[in-house]
Design an enzyme around this catalytic site. Structure first.
Site, PDB file in Angstrom:
ATOM      1  CB  ALA A 182      14.134 -26.571   9.779  1.00  0.00           C
TER       2      ALA A 182
ATOM      3  N   GLY B 139      19.103 -27.023   8.434  1.00  0.00           N
ATOM      4  CA  GLY B 139      18.497 -27.726   7.296  1.00  0.00           C
ATOM      5  C   GLY B 139      18.931 -27.152   5.948  1.00  0.00           C
TER       6      GLY B 139
ATOM      7  CD  GLU C  16      20.556 -31.217   8.456  1.00  0.00           C
ATOM      8  OE1 GLU C  16      19.537 -30.533   8.633  1.00  0.00           O
ATOM      9  OE2 GLU C  16      20.784 -32.263   9.101  1.00  0.00           O
TER      10      GLU C  16
ATOM     11  CD  GLU D   9      20.906 -28.372  12.804  1.00  0.00           C
ATOM     12  OE1 GLU D   9      22.067 -27.938  12.976  1.00  0.00           O
ATOM     13  OE2 GLU D   9      20.440 -28.617  11.683  1.00  0.00           O
TER      14      GLU D   9
END
Ligand code: DAK
Length: 258
Positions: free
Chosen positions: A66, A112, A115, A135
């Site tokens: 992200a 992300g 993911e 993260e």
């Protein structure tokens, strides 16, 4: 439809969606997440598309996570809302797409980005790819299904180790873990994914749709809509560690957590 951050190409019933922010290693900002969701929904409605491939533009990254620059100012409330809506609008849409989606991993697939790849039906990675959920180094936990989908693919022990160390693994290790289906030489990645898609689309679209639905239903029970991950994830955004972790990334230094 015009997309700011995506390149879309449909050929021989295969739609390739490339995330096109190579200067930021294709980091996912909200605009890009929304565009990917729109592109998938359009492809699902489009009779010409029978299989979808998602990849990253440039030769360095699939998706490096992200967009840290965007989420570093979020509060726990923002984080909760974005995690919940992101999961519903994109990650569940990918996982439950009636048309098969292949993640063509061509470099870094982090946070992300990994993911997103894990929500896809099949993962193929080039031999120079690196994957991880870093993260915790930013003071947060995975917020788009990482704590849920990673153990399903690699087992709890490996998932725990990957998530709490935040370390990156290479494609060979990812293959041995079962995180990816195939590791191929970088120069053959596109051809390999197209051949795989071509094999899939010889089969009945209706049967594929029900196979995906039936297989996914094995993992729904007890999943509680990912609500515990969303809650724990959002709580991290009120912490000093989150401020320190994201500032350290921007300032290109190692974080000093207290
Ligand atoms: N976000 C924003 N910019 C990024 C980025 C990212 N994730 N990754 C790389 N970039 C940018 C860099 O800042 C740099 O920009 P400039 O400095 O040139 O302006 C440019 O891309 C090139 O990166 P590097 O210079 O760092 O390239 P290197 O080859 O040296 O290193 C790297 C490549 C992938 C090892 C490194 O870039 C890196 O460590 N990137 C960050 C990886 C990471 O920690 N990703 C985030 C994981 S956390 C949320 C839901 C989910 C999430 C967050 C919120 N909500 C619902 C609110 C998920 C969080 C994550 O994904």
């Amino acid at each position: 439809m015009e997309f700011e951050n995506l390149l879309i190409n449909t050929k021989n019933n295969i739609t390739t969606i490339s995330i096109n922010r190579p200067k930021n290693l294709n980091a996912l900002n909200i605009k890009t997440l929304e565009e990917i969701a729109n592109a998938i929904n359009l492809s699902v409605e489009n009779d010409k598309t029978k299989c979808i491939i998602i990849t990253g533009a440039g030769d360095k990254a699939f998706i490096a996570g992200a967009d840290i620059k965007e989420f570093m100012d979020y509060s726990s409330n923002n984080a909760y809302t974005f995690s919940e809506t992101g999961n519903k609008l994109l990650f569940e849409v990918i996982e439950n797409s009636p048309k098969p989606i292949i993640a063509m991993i061509n470099g870094y697939a982090l946070g992300g980005g990994l993911e997103l790849a894990m929500a896809c039906h099949i993962r193929v990675a080039s031999d120079d790819s690196r994957m991880g959920l870093p993260e915790v180094s930013l003071g947060i936990i995975p917020g788009y299904g990482g704590t849920k989908r990673l153990p399903l693919l690699v087992g709890k022990g490996r998932a725990m180790e990957m998530i709490i160390t935040g370390r990156m693994i290479n494609a060979e290790e990812a293959k041995s873990f079962g995180l990816i289906n195939y590791m191929v030489k970088k120069e053959t990645l596109i051809d390999f994914c197209n051949e795989l898609a071509n094999k899939i689309i010889l089969n009945s679209p209706n049967a594929i749709k029900y196979a995906i639905k039936s297989l996914n239903s094995n993992y729904k029970e007890g999943f509680d809509n990912f609500s515990d991950e969303i809650l724990n994830f959002s709580k991290c955004f009120d912490s000093d560690d989150f401020k320190e972790g994201t500032s350290a990334f921007i300032e290109k230094r190692k974080p000093r957590f207290k």
